[in-house]
Design an enzyme around this catalytic site. Structure first.
Site, PDB file in Angstrom:
ATOM      1  N   LYS A 114       0.840  -1.202   0.000  1.00 22.81           N
ATOM      2  CA  LYS A 114       0.000   0.000   0.000  1.00 22.81           C
ATOM      3  C   LYS A 114       0.873   1.250   0.000  1.00 22.81           C
ATOM      4  O   LYS A 114       2.052   1.177   0.357  1.00 22.81           O
ATOM      5  CB  LYS A 114      -0.902  -0.021   1.235  1.00 22.81           C
ATOM      6  CG  LYS A 114      -0.133  -0.037   2.544  1.00 22.81           C
ATOM      7  CD  LYS A 114      -1.054  -0.293   3.724  1.00 22.81           C
ATOM      8  CE  LYS A 114      -0.237  -0.276   5.012  1.00 22.81           C
ATOM      9  NZ  LYS A 114      -0.993  -0.794   6.143  1.00 22.81           N
TER      10      LYS A 114
ATOM     11  N   ARG B  18     -11.141   1.082  13.674  1.00 26.68           N
ATOM     12  CA  ARG B  18     -10.999   1.807  12.412  1.00 26.68           C
ATOM     13  C   ARG B  18     -12.056   1.229  11.486  1.00 26.68           C
ATOM     14  O   ARG B  18     -13.195   1.673  11.495  1.00 26.68           O
ATOM     15  CB  ARG B  18      -9.570   1.581  11.887  1.00 26.68           C
ATOM     16  CG  ARG B  18      -9.161   2.436  10.734  1.00 26.68           C
ATOM     17  CD  ARG B  18      -7.660   2.357  10.468  1.00 26.68           C
ATOM     18  NE  ARG B  18      -7.200   0.983  10.151  1.00 26.68           N
ATOM     19  CZ  ARG B  18      -5.946   0.678   9.846  1.00 26.68           C
ATOM     20  NH1 ARG B  18      -5.015   1.620   9.837  1.00 26.68           N
ATOM     21  NH2 ARG B  18      -5.595  -0.556   9.554  1.00 26.68           N
TER      22      ARG B  18
ATOM     23  N   TYR C   8      13.550  32.201   4.555  1.00 29.83           N
ATOM     24  CA  TYR C   8      12.310  32.959   4.785  1.00 29.83           C
ATOM     25  C   TYR C   8      12.159  33.412   6.229  1.00 29.83           C
ATOM     26  O   TYR C   8      12.529  32.693   7.155  1.00 29.83           O
ATOM     27  CB  TYR C   8      11.094  32.083   4.446  1.00 29.83           C
ATOM     28  CG  TYR C   8      10.834  31.953   2.958  1.00 29.83           C
ATOM     29  CD1 TYR C   8      10.550  33.077   2.187  1.00 29.83           C
ATOM     30  CD2 TYR C   8      10.858  30.704   2.351  1.00 29.83           C
ATOM     31  CE1 TYR C   8      10.301  32.945   0.832  1.00 29.83           C
ATOM     32  CE2 TYR C   8      10.610  30.570   1.002  1.00 29.83           C
ATOM     33  CZ  TYR C   8      10.326  31.697   0.238  1.00 29.83           C
ATOM     34  OH  TYR C   8      10.084  31.575  -1.091  1.00 29.83           O
TER      35      TYR C   8
END
Ligand SMILES: *Cc1c(COP(=O)(O)O)cnc(C)c1O
Length: 811
Positions: free
Chosen positions: A484, A582, A709
């Site tokens: 998977k 789940r 940044y």
């Protein structure tokens, strides 16, 4: 050519079963999947992580009729077309046969061992000596008990020198390698820490390695690595080092721009030699090569000239994405029959395209040896090639090669000029050429470029990890490999091809799409889909993908869909929820499931499974025990209700290791296959993937400047900053910014500076020797990196973006 009769006589053994003792033997086979000339093959039932005796029926089916076994084999009962030799130790018998074969040749054999550099020194010496000599080198890194035997079997009368590499991982192994190789010349590259867990000390390891040289006339070594006192006085020593007692002395080295300028004394002559390497290992390997050439009588001038032409070698076969949706197998470091055979085997494992192509250059010794020509023709005619492109002289015997499409070109240039007309597309292309044909130019044209950042995936490591887990489960337990999420980030068909070749029983993907991709790439193994959606029912059926069924609603809908399509007995996998909460049925729903299933014939339960939530955590063992027990109760109830058997499985990677009682009928191997040892119990897992990038620019900045940044990277000292080509869009999480993440360059760790950008980030390399173009390991320690940002290795792996090119290695 040997016959069974001859082998038995020479090795003093009577065959257990004899049919036709005049059968000729030219191939030693130990893997029933790798058979290309069954008539002349002798199958050795070796005992490794898997027992070769189990594969005898398969080998027989492929046409092999000659076998060496150590256990009784009932399969042979009633067979009157086989020759069987029974011995105490099959590997030892193979080694004795090979030692006999080796003794048929009088030319010198160089035996190389050492902790590192064996394969490189071997391959370089081959390049250095080939202008005058016909040299045989053992293929790839075939240096084990089996690898050396297979290498030596290829010795033939056409050579005038052979270079054989020997490697050991345990005490006691070197004597049997010495008996086979019987080197006249020894090269000891160095001694390091590799494999040292099996040795009590460095001395013990050194002593073991030195056994290779017990009968040599000459030993070539770095004087720092050996104890000269311990070397037998009859052995001529040729040493390299930094002292004037060494025949080859490294007087001075300067590095500049990825080049090293070496001042070396070769015998009496002092010379300057410039090489495109700066690392210590390469310089040492060069010294070994120089010492060997010096011993062989080359003058300093020739040595320097040839050494300066050495190039970095890619020792491993690489699988890359190519142009026009093709796959490129790049194996251009050596070109001989033995290594061609290995790469053709790899090409045969590729199912993703319907067409297979070989681009092959002329190989050393081929023109003169009719036997080699016949072998090459046999090898190609038994392969699965659709196209064959030959670069080299146009020999008349090439006509005997029976491949649909054949093209011949005299030179690499001529081939490149005609490349576009060939319209190579949608095919697997093996590129295999001798050095001087510079096939890297073909690779450059055909392979897609990677932009500095690549994920290297070692297919051998996957294969070895698979064997390791297999050795932990009983033979009759099936293995399902979890592929998977792009095989945990490692790839789709590239990994699945290997798993299919390795004969795993099942593959598992998360979504139907992933399954369709594998089917399209020619994967025929059964595939389970963990989270099938209702809108993919059609594609499940069309591609024979077996869904996980986890709820009553889903079960009803799927049955209804099948009914409309008039399909019966479609395989499904029922999932039980024993605590994960789940997906899955509760144990209390089993009665209703049975009732529903008994009232229909559209689906059939292929397997019933649950997922353990904390199988790796000793603190949760009580919970795991209760999960297993409630699963078993439900399984019994289901089986009783349905009246037929199905596959029962609960174990993921950690449970394979920690819960043998949970192996049941099948295990589901996930993260361990990809080399991540969550349990710290298995010492020999091999690292599978390696994320690499390169330094793009280097800046010297004064204290007080900021980097990146939002000015988060404040420099509080004068700093050297390296920009590397990986950012959060590649899967390098922003959380690694501001010193949290550490990458490895030239052996040291460099922390990030400032925020991670989208496509790049900056590293602090102050005080370190770093140059533009240097290679950078992004996750030198995957476990550590995961814990640095509060996650688990799974997440780091699957987040590596698909724009990062995957390159697959196979050794
Ligand atoms: C992912 C997964 C596994 C594999 O787990 P690992 O910890 O990676 O071995 C097994 N079973 C199911 C249902 C999974 O989803």
């Amino acid at each position: 050519m040997y016959t069974i009769k001859f082998i038995c006589e020479e090795l003093n053994i009577r065959p257990l079963i004899s049919n036709d003792l005049s059968s000729k033997i030219s191939e030693l086979v130990y893997d029933s999947r790798k058979v290309n000339n069954p008539d002349e093959s002798l199958f050795f039932a070796l005992k490794a992580t898997r027992d070769g005796h189990d594969f005898i029926p398969d080998a027989y089916k492929k046409g092999i009729r000659n076998f060496v076994i150590s256990n009784p084999v009932t399969f042979f009962e009633g067979k009157n077309d086989v020759n069987v030799i029974q011995v105490d130790n099959v590997l030892q018998f193979m080694q004795e046969l090979v030692a006999y074969h080796r003794n048929q040749f009088q030319y010198p054999i160089i035996g190389i061992t050492g902790s590192n550099g064996k394969s490189i020194v071997k391959a370089w010496l081959f390049q250095l000596l080939i202008p005058e000599k016909k040299v045989y080198q053992s293929p790839k890194s075939y240096n084990s008990q089996l690898g050396v035997a297979l290498s030596l079997w290829n010795l033939g009368p056409q050579y005038d020198l052979a270079i054989i590499e020997a490697g050991i991982s345990e005490p006691g192994e070197m004597s049997s390698l010495q008996k086979m190789i019987q080197p006249n010349i020894g090269i000891f590259t160095n001694i390091g820490v590799a494999h040292s867990q099996n040795f009590s000390s460095k001395q013990e390891k050194l002593k073991e390695k030195m056994k290779l040289f017990s009968q040599v006339d000459t030993l070539i070594a770095g004087s720092d690595y050996i104890d000269t006192e311990q070397i037998d006085a009859n052995i001529r020593l040729v040493t390299w080092g930094r002292t004037d007692r060494d025949q080859i002395q490294l007087i001075q080295e300067e590095t500049h721009n990825q080049l090293s300028k070496l001042k070396i004394r070769i015998g009496e002559v002092i010379c300057i030699c410039q090489v495109p390497f700066t690392d210590r290992a390469s310089i040492e390997n060069i010294m070994s090569c120089i010492a060997c050439m010096y011993f062989m009588g080359y003058d300093a001038e020739t040595i320097v000239e040839r050494i300066q032409n050495l190039k970095p070698l890619e020792m491993r076969l690489q699988l890359k994405k190519g142009i026009n949706n093709s796959s490129i197998i790049d194996d251009s470091y050596s070109n001989d029959l033995a290594s061609l055979k290995i790469s053709l085997e790899f090409l045969n494992q590729q199912n993703q395209h319907n067409s297979k192509t070989l681009i092959l250059s002329e190989m050393e010794g081929l023109a003169e040896s009719e036997k080699l020509q016949q072998k090459l023709i046999g090898l190609l005619n038994s392969s699965e090639l659709q196209k064959f492109i030959w670069v080299g002289n146009k020999y008349p015997w090439l006509k005997d090669i029976e491949i649909d499409l054949m093209k011949e070109y005299a030179t690499t240039e001529e081939f490149l000029e005609h490349l576009t007309e060939l319209n190579l597309s949608n095919e697997s292309i093996l590129i295999k050429g001798a050095r001087k044909f510079q096939f890297e130019r073909i690779v450059q044209r055909l392979a897609l470029r990677s932009h500095g950042t690549v994920l290297e995936i070692n297919l051998n490591a996957i294969s070895n990890n698979l064997m390791l887990y297999r050795s932990l489960i009983p033979k009759n337990v099936k293995l399902m490999a979890m592929v998977k999420a792009f095989s945990y980030g490692s790839g789709s068909f590239e990994v699945a091809n290997l798993l299919q070749f390795s004969k795993v029983d099942y593959l598992t993907v998360a979504f139907a799409d992933e399954g369709v991709e594998l089917r399209t790439a020619g994967i025929a193994l059964p595939i389970m889909v963990l989270s099938p959606d209702r809108d993919t029912f059609q594609s499940l059926i069309q591609h024979n993908l077996e869904p996980e069924v986890y709820s009553m609603d889903f079960l009803h809908e799927f049955i209804e869909f099948l009914e409309e399509q008039k399909i019966n007995d479609f395989k499904i996998h029922l999932k039980l929820d024993t605590g994960m909460h789940r997906l899955g049925f509760f144990p209390s729903e089993i009665d209703a499931v049975v009732e529903k299933l008994k009232s229909q014939k559209q689906v059939r339960v292929q397997s019933f499974f649950t997922h353990l939530v904390a199988s790796g955590d000793p603190n949760q063992d009580e919970f795991t025990t209760s999960q297993i027990s409630s699963y078993l109760t439900a399984a019994q109830k289901l089986e009783h209700g349905l009246g037929y058997k199905f596959i029962k499985h609960v174990a993921n990677t950690s449970a394979i290791v920690r819960w043998p009682q949970a192996h049941l009928d099948m295990v589901r191997l996930g993260i361990g296959l990809y080399g991540v040892d969550m349990d710290k119990n298995l010492m020999n897992l091999e690292q599978v993937s390696c994320l690499k990038t390169t330094v793009t620019q280097i800046k010297e900045l004064p204290a007080g400047e900021t980097v990146g940044y939002d000015r988060k990277g404040v420099l509080n000292r004068d700093s050297k900053i390296a920009t590397v080509k990986i950012g959060y869009a590649d899967g390098y999480a922003r959380r690694f910014g501001n010193s949290v993440g550490k990458m490895q360059i030239n052996g040291f760790l460099a922390p990030t500076v400032g925020n991670i950008c989208m496509d790049m980030c900056m590293l602090d390399v102050t005080g370190q020797d770093v140059q533009v173009g240097d290679e950078v390991l992004v996750f030198p320690d995957l476990m550590q990196a995961a814990s640095d940002i509060g996650t688990i290795p799974y997440e780091l792996l699957v987040n590596i973006s698909s724009r990062v090119k995957r390159v697959y290695y196979y050794e």
